[in-house]
Design a protein around this motif. Structure first.
Motif, short mmCIF file in Angstrom:
data_model
loop_
_atom_site.label_atom_id
_atom_site.label_comp_id
_atom_site.label_asym_id
_atom_site.label_seq_id
_atom_site.Cartn_x
_atom_site.Cartn_y
_atom_site.Cartn_z
N VAL A 45 0.87 -1.18 0.00
CA VAL A 45 0.00 0.00 0.00
C VAL A 45 0.90 1.23 0.00
N PHE A 46 0.75 2.08 -1.01
CA PHE A 46 1.65 3.21 -1.22
C PHE A 46 0.98 4.54 -0.93
N LYS A 47 1.78 5.45 -0.38
CA LYS A 47 1.30 6.82 -0.18
C LYS A 47 1.90 7.70 -1.27
N THR A 48 1.24 8.80 -1.54
CA THR A 48 1.69 9.73 -2.57
C THR A 48 2.08 11.03 -1.88
N GLU A 66 4.33 2.45 5.32
CA GLU A 66 5.06 2.34 6.59
C GLU A 66 6.51 2.85 6.49
N LYS A 67 6.88 3.32 5.33
CA LYS A 67 8.25 3.84 5.13
C LYS A 67 8.25 5.36 5.17
N GLU A 68 9.45 5.93 5.27
CA GLU A 68 9.62 7.37 5.23
C GLU A 68 10.40 7.74 3.98
N LEU A 69 10.09 8.88 3.41
CA LEU A 69 10.83 9.37 2.25
C LEU A 69 12.19 9.87 2.71
N ILE A 154 14.06 5.31 -2.72
CA ILE A 154 13.79 6.65 -2.16
C ILE A 154 13.38 6.62 -0.68
N THR A 155 13.51 5.45 -0.04
CA THR A 155 13.08 5.37 1.36
C THR A 155 14.27 5.29 2.31
N VAL A 156 14.01 5.66 3.56
CA VAL A 156 15.02 5.60 4.61
C VAL A 156 15.33 4.15 4.91
#
Length: 156
Positions: A45-48, A66-69, A154-156
């Motif tokens: 499930v992805f956020k924009t 659940e990830k951070e940019l 692109i995630t931490v």
């Protein structure tokens, strides 16, 4: 489902198959709560997120809820020195979407879009259908028919 968002209508118009989900009758607010309400893997499930670079260009990033940019990795992915998150109040006038209901499909204008490389781990990804309470599920090839994008870490 009787309710169709503009994103769903745009997908229908291009005859692109998708699944749709509604969590409108739940208390889910955060992306991980939405994934749980839909009984879906939060990695799928992805956020924009919408960002602005020092150059004043806007960029869209999609990543698992659940990830951070990672702003450094994101800037590198779009060849910018630095980027920062767009202020919430600037989102609606710029994209036509509100915080929590932002979809990469159907923004007022197209912005360079980068999707986290982890999307390749799944046959489809789930993301906002452009209105809080609604999500769509598409494979990456079909999403490419709607918006051009690149994949990057692109995630931490």
């Amino acid at each position: 489902m009787d309710y169709k968002t503009n994103v769903m209508r745009m997908l229908d118009k291009k005859k692109i198959n998708y699944k749709h989900y509604s969590y409108a009758d739940t208390d889910a607010i955060s992306g991980t709560e939405v994934a749980a309400a839909l009984n879906q893997n939060p990695e799928q499930v992805f956020k924009t997120l919408v960002t602005v670079a020092k150059s004043k260009k806007y960029y869209v990033f999609m990543l698992p809820v659940e990830k951070e940019l990672d702003l450094k990795k994101a800037a590198h992915a779009v060849n910018e020195k630095s980027i920062e998150m767009l202020k919430s109040k600037e989102l609606l006038p710029l994209t036509g979407y509100i915080h929590g209901g932002c979809s990469p499909i159907g923004m007022k204008k197209f912005f360079t879009t980068t999707i986290d490389i982890s999307a390749k781990n799944f046959p489809t990804i789930i993301f906002s259908a452009g209105k809080i309470g609604y999500q769509v599920e598409l494979n990456l090839n079909d999403l490419q028919k709607m918006i051009p994008y690149t994949l990057a870490d692109i995630t931490v």
